[in-house]
Design a protein around this motif. Structure first.
Motif, PDB file in Angstrom:
ATOM      1  N   ALA A 145       0.854  -1.184   0.000  1.00 36.35           N
ATOM      2  CA  ALA A 145       0.000   0.000   0.000  1.00 36.35           C
ATOM      3  C   ALA A 145       0.891   1.234   0.000  1.00 36.35           C
ATOM      4  N   LEU A 146       0.305   2.370  -0.384  1.00 33.76           N
ATOM      5  CA  LEU A 146       1.076   3.604  -0.555  1.00 33.76           C
ATOM      6  C   LEU A 146       0.669   4.651   0.467  1.00 33.76           C
ATOM      7  N   VAL A 147       1.685   5.373   0.957  1.00 34.99           N
ATOM      8  CA  VAL A 147       1.500   6.444   1.930  1.00 34.99           C
ATOM      9  C   VAL A 147       2.023   7.738   1.320  1.00 34.99           C
ATOM     10  N   ASP A 148       1.267   8.810   1.464  1.00 36.05           N
ATOM     11  CA  ASP A 148       1.696  10.125   0.994  1.00 36.05           C
ATOM     12  C   ASP A 148       2.607  10.737   2.059  1.00 36.05           C
ATOM     13  N   HIS A 149       3.919  10.708   1.807  1.00 35.74           N
ATOM     14  CA  HIS A 149       4.894  11.157   2.798  1.00 35.74           C
ATOM     15  C   HIS A 149       4.757  12.643   3.084  1.00 35.74           C
ATOM     16  N   ASP A 150       4.531  13.450   2.050  1.00 38.81           N
ATOM     17  CA  ASP A 150       4.395  14.893   2.252  1.00 38.81           C
ATOM     18  C   ASP A 150       3.204  15.206   3.155  1.00 38.81           C
ATOM     19  N   ALA A 151       2.085  14.517   2.920  1.00 37.66           N
ATOM     20  CA  ALA A 151       0.912  14.738   3.763  1.00 37.66           C
ATOM     21  C   ALA A 151       1.175  14.285   5.192  1.00 37.66           C
ATOM     22  N   LEU A 152       1.897  13.188   5.333  1.00 36.66           N
ATOM     23  CA  LEU A 152       2.219  12.691   6.667  1.00 36.66           C
ATOM     24  C   LEU A 152       3.048  13.712   7.434  1.00 36.66           C
ATOM     25  N   LEU A 153       4.074  14.283   6.785  1.00 30.95           N
ATOM     26  CA  LEU A 153       4.904  15.285   7.440  1.00 30.95           C
ATOM     27  C   LEU A 153       4.112  16.536   7.786  1.00 30.95           C
ATOM     28  N   ALA A 154       3.101  16.845   6.972  1.00 21.50           N
ATOM     29  CA  ALA A 154       2.268  18.021   7.214  1.00 21.50           C
ATOM     30  C   ALA A 154       1.223  17.792   8.292  1.00 21.50           C
ATOM     31  N   GLY A 155       1.140  16.567   8.815  1.00 24.44           N
ATOM     32  CA  GLY A 155       0.160  16.265   9.851  1.00 24.44           C
ATOM     33  C   GLY A 155      -1.209  15.908   9.326  1.00 24.44           C
ATOM     34  N   ASP A 156      -1.342  15.714   8.021  1.00 22.70           N
ATOM     35  CA  ASP A 156      -2.624  15.355   7.408  1.00 22.70           C
ATOM     36  C   ASP A 156      -2.672  13.834   7.241  1.00 22.70           C
ATOM     37  N   THR A 157      -2.927  13.141   8.330  1.00 25.68           N
ATOM     38  CA  THR A 157      -2.872  11.687   8.313  1.00 25.68           C
ATOM     39  C   THR A 157      -3.946  11.086   7.425  1.00 25.68           C
ATOM     40  N   GLY A 158      -5.101  11.717   7.383  1.00 25.04           N
ATOM     41  CA  GLY A 158      -6.177  11.193   6.547  1.00 25.04           C
ATOM     42  C   GLY A 158      -5.788  11.125   5.091  1.00 25.04           C
ATOM     43  N   THR A 159      -5.208  12.211   4.585  1.00 24.17           N
ATOM     44  CA  THR A 159      -4.741  12.218   3.198  1.00 24.17           C
ATOM     45  C   THR A 159      -3.589  11.246   3.013  1.00 24.17           C
ATOM     46  N   ALA A 160      -2.690  11.194   3.994  1.00 23.27           N
ATOM     47  CA  ALA A 160      -1.518  10.325   3.887  1.00 23.27           C
ATOM     48  C   ALA A 160      -1.919   8.862   3.722  1.00 23.27           C
ATOM     49  N   LEU A 161      -3.005   8.458   4.365  1.00 23.14           N
ATOM     50  CA  LEU A 161      -3.403   7.045   4.383  1.00 23.14           C
ATOM     51  C   LEU A 161      -4.596   6.752   3.487  1.00 23.14           C
ATOM     52  N   ALA A 162      -4.961   7.685   2.647  1.00 15.91           N
ATOM     53  CA  ALA A 162      -6.177   7.523   1.843  1.00 15.91           C
ATOM     54  C   ALA A 162      -6.140   6.293   0.948  1.00 15.91           C
ATOM     55  N   ARG A 163      -4.966   5.829   0.571  1.00 12.71           N
ATOM     56  CA  ARG A 163      -4.858   4.673  -0.330  1.00 12.71           C
ATOM     57  C   ARG A 163      -4.521   3.377   0.393  1.00 12.71           C
ATOM     58  N   VAL A 164      -4.615   3.388   1.712  1.00 10.15           N
ATOM     59  CA  VAL A 164      -4.394   2.161   2.484  1.00 10.15           C
ATOM     60  C   VAL A 164      -5.753   1.502   2.735  1.00 10.15           C
ATOM     61  N   PRO A 165      -5.966   0.287   2.245  1.00  9.56           N
ATOM     62  CA  PRO A 165      -7.263  -0.375   2.429  1.00  9.56           C
ATOM     63  C   PRO A 165      -7.565  -0.622   3.910  1.00  9.56           C
ATOM     64  N   HIS A 166      -8.819  -0.455   4.280  1.00  5.63           N
ATOM     65  CA  HIS A 166      -9.236  -0.721   5.657  1.00  5.63           C
ATOM     66  C   HIS A 166      -9.068  -2.211   5.976  1.00  5.63           C
ATOM     67  N   GLY A 167      -8.712  -2.469   7.237  1.00  9.37           N
ATOM     68  CA  GLY A 167      -8.652  -3.843   7.717  1.00  9.37           C
ATOM     69  C   GLY A 167      -7.539  -4.679   7.117  1.00  9.37           C
ATOM     70  N   THR A 168      -6.451  -4.039   6.697  1.00  7.20           N
ATOM     71  CA  THR A 168      -5.326  -4.786   6.117  1.00  7.20           C
ATOM     72  C   THR A 168      -4.112  -4.695   7.029  1.00  7.20           C
ATOM     73  N   GLY A 169      -3.072  -5.423   6.641  1.00  9.07           N
ATOM     74  CA  GLY A 169      -1.865  -5.450   7.447  1.00  9.07           C
ATOM     75  C   GLY A 169      -1.785  -6.751   8.222  1.00  9.07           C
TER      76      GLY A 169
END
Length: 297
Positions: A36-60
């Motif tokens: 899955a992909l994480v938006d690093h720029d959004a993560l650094l900006a504190g926007d966790t929702g955007t950072a994880l928008a492409r991570v499927p629920h209930g995975t890992g």
């Protein structure tokens, strides 16, 4: 659910991995792991929702595999994943312990240069008297300065090396310049480390999964050099640290003793250019197996 890997997405195209990690994505997929992909720029900006928008629920559960992030942002990453029914294989407490020097130093104290540190905001360096007090336990000899994660060794004379700690004005000038070059990105605070002379030939980076060394590479700063360090003294310390995926950077001191220069969380440690593909593939095989069989804590 099987092991997954969270890679940083391409800043120019959120649907694809950052090309820097392209080969590693391929290794991970060959193991059958979820990617899955994480938006690093959004993560650094504190926007966790955007950072994880492409991570499927209930995975890992997931290993993070990408660019460095501060400990506080890693905590937000973990919380954001939990809200999506996912989890990280390296919890925030372990990430901080491996990623920042104060977390790992006591375990490796006999294997690494003597060090002192102080947690600080990233704006104003300590005064000369404060620096003299901080460095006093190291004596009057040479030292290097860094933050809790990295040095500026490529600006060796101006922002890293102090020829003599007895020269407080020189120490202050180097620390001041280090703060200036960090430009507000100081990680945790200031570290002063006793200088030890190492032989030329580069550093080796050893990759450990659940206390076992699974790969030795060159250091990314010296990709053409691959020393063969002894690991007998390092292995017990790695196991005592208790973090599942870590790296140790080792260099040979002039007296013939291998020393731990740095410890890092494996999720944010770089593979050098030209690393052996078979070895890198074996690393991802080991991580996938480890993730599928969580270690009891």
């Amino acid at each position: 659910m099987g092991t997954g890997f969270l890679f940083c997405s391409d800043p120019l195209g959120a649907r694809r991995p950052d090309p820097v990690f392209g080969a590693e994505v391929a290794f991970a997929r060959r193991t059958g792991a979820e990617v899955a992909l994480v938006d690093h720029d959004a993560l650094l900006a504190g926007d966790t929702g955007t950072a994880l928008a492409r991570v499927p629920h209930g995975t890992g559960p997931y290993w993070y595999r990408g660019w460095m992030i501060p400990v506080a942002r890693y905590e937000e990453l973990a919380a954001g994943l939990r809200a999506r029914g996912c989890e990280l294989l390296t919890p925030p407490s372990d990430f901080g312990r491996a990623h920042e020097l104060p977390g790992w130093y006591d375990v490796f104290a006999g294997l690494t240069p003597r060090s002192v540190w102080r947690a600080l905001p990233p704006v104003t360096p300590p005064s000369p008297p404060e620096l003299a007090s901080l460095a006093a336990p190291l004596g009057p000899g040479p030292a290097v300065v860094k933050d809790f994660v990295k040095s500026r060794k490529h600006e060796w004379d101006e922002a890293c090396f102090v020829p003599a700690l007895a020269d407080t004005q020189r120490l202050s000038a180097v620390v001041r310049r280090f703060f200036e070059l960090q430009e507000g990105s100081l990680a945790g605070g200031l570290v002063v480390r006793e200088y030890e002379p190492f032989v030329p030939g580069g550093e080796a980076r050893v990759w450990w999964v659940d206390g076992e060394s699974v790969l030795t590479t060159a250091h990314p700063d010296s990709p053409g050099e691959l020393p063969a360090p002894g690991l007998a003294a390092v292995r017990p310390a790695v196991r005592a640290l208790g973090c599942r995926w870590v790296t140790t950077d080792l260099a040979l001191r002039e007296d013939g003793v291998w020393r731990v220069v740095e410890v890092g969380d494996g999720q944010v440690s770089g593979l050098p250019t030209g690393a052996d593909p078979a070895g890198a593939s074996a690393l991802f095989d080991a991580l996938t197996r480890a993730g599928n069989h969580p270690r009891s804590r």
